[in-house]
Design a protein around this motif. Structure first.
Motif: not given
Length: 324
Positions: A106-127
């Motif tokens: 696909s020509a249009e990129p996609k934003l990162p998924g939950h897994r990529e964010c949780i790798n560093c932002h577990q606390t923010q994800f669960n707040t």
């Protein structure tokens, strides 16, 4: 008689000198004792103060609010590739695939998924109630079971867009497009011009070869960092060049005339700026004042029509204001 008187005076002078010397010695000893007592008293006071300070319990010691500067809280409602430092490290040239995964062409990129964010932002994800989720989702969508994801930004702020013609045309054989220049530069304006890959449309062109997971030279050439480096600005290339304004057309300078792109354009060495990677014929026919290749290099009356026959003038001068 006089001798006895002189002898007495000498004895008195000697005695006077002794008295003065004794007085100076006594004065010196007194001053030394006073100085010694002063120093000893100061040291004793310092030791006493130190002992008193050590006897104070830690919780009762006053702490100045100015002596402990507070670290500003991280703003999790906005995203930046360059702050904090952990993001800047991931935004380096070949680390983009740490967050951005390409699952298709696909020509249009996609934003990162939950897994990529949780790798560093577990606390923010669960707040609960954190603005962290609003970076990728809308406020209304958070109430849904599968909240929709925002569209990828149309502009690439803080990144440039690079392309090296020498690497693709004269470098590794596997990097050269099978169809040559036309693989990226398609005909436009009824064949007069050639297009340049710009914006997200460039992805559609490049992804023909740079498919997901494609490897070349021991590295991944499907990642964003292959073309985009931090610290620049992507600029769209226009097709409005001077040559098209004086009657030149790619449609009449192609295979039917036994011509190819290499007849007019030369690819320079690797690493040149984009505007200097490929040479172009200087658009001048009459009295060209340059050593570069011009229209007159071919239009010389021998290889093809030139200035020798005035009947050929209108083959180039097609404008309504031209009069012969």
């Amino acid at each position: 008689m006089r001798e006895a008187l002189g002898e007495n005076r000498k004895l008195e002078a000697v005695a006077e000198k002794r008295r003065r010397a004794l007085s100076l010695v006594v004065l010196f000893l007194f001053a030394s004792c006073a100085l010694l007592m002063f120093v000893v008293g100061k040291r004793a006071a310092a030791v006493t103060n130190l002992r008193n300070a050590n006897n104070i319990k830690p919780e009762t010691q006053p702490v100045s609010s100015e002596s402990t500067p507070s670290t500003p809280a991280q703003d999790y409602s906005k995203f930046s590739h360059f702050t904090p430092g952990e993001h800047a490290a991931l935004a380096s040239r070949y680390s983009c695939n740490s967050c951005h995964k390409r699952g298709d062409n696909s020509a249009e990129p996609k934003l990162p998924g939950h897994r990529e964010c949780i790798n560093c932002h577990q606390t923010q994800f669960n707040t609960p109630g954190t603005p962290f989720c609003l970076i990728c989702h809308t406020q209304e969508g958070l109430s849904q079971q599968n909240p929709a994801v925002k569209a990828f930004p149309k502009t690439l702020a803080g990144f440039d867009a690079e392309y090296d013609h020498a690497q693709h045309m004269a470098g590794s054989p596997e990097a050269k497009p099978q169809t040559g220049c036309v693989a990226c530069h398609a005909p436009a304006r009824r064949g007069v011009a050639r297009t340049f890959p710009n914006g997200l449309a460039a992805h559609q062109t490049c992804y023909t070869c740079h498919t997901p997971g494609r490897q070349a030279g021991g590295r991944d050439i499907s990642s964003c960092g292959v073309c985009h480096a931090p610290g620049g600005r992507a600029v769209n290339v226009t097709t409005a060049t001077r040559s098209y304004g004086i009657g030149f057309s790619h449609a009449t300078h192609g295979p039917r005339q036994n011509l190819s792109c290499e007849n007019c354009h030369t690819v320079g060495r690797r690493g040149l700026p984009e505007g200097k990677q490929v040479s172009a014929t200087f658009p001048a026919q009459h009295f060209p004042n340059t050593r570069a290749q011009t229209c007159a290099s071919c239009h010389n009356g021998q290889r093809t029509f030139g200035e020798t026959n005035f009947n050929d003038c209108k083959r180039c001068h097609t404008g309504p204001t031209f009069r012969l």
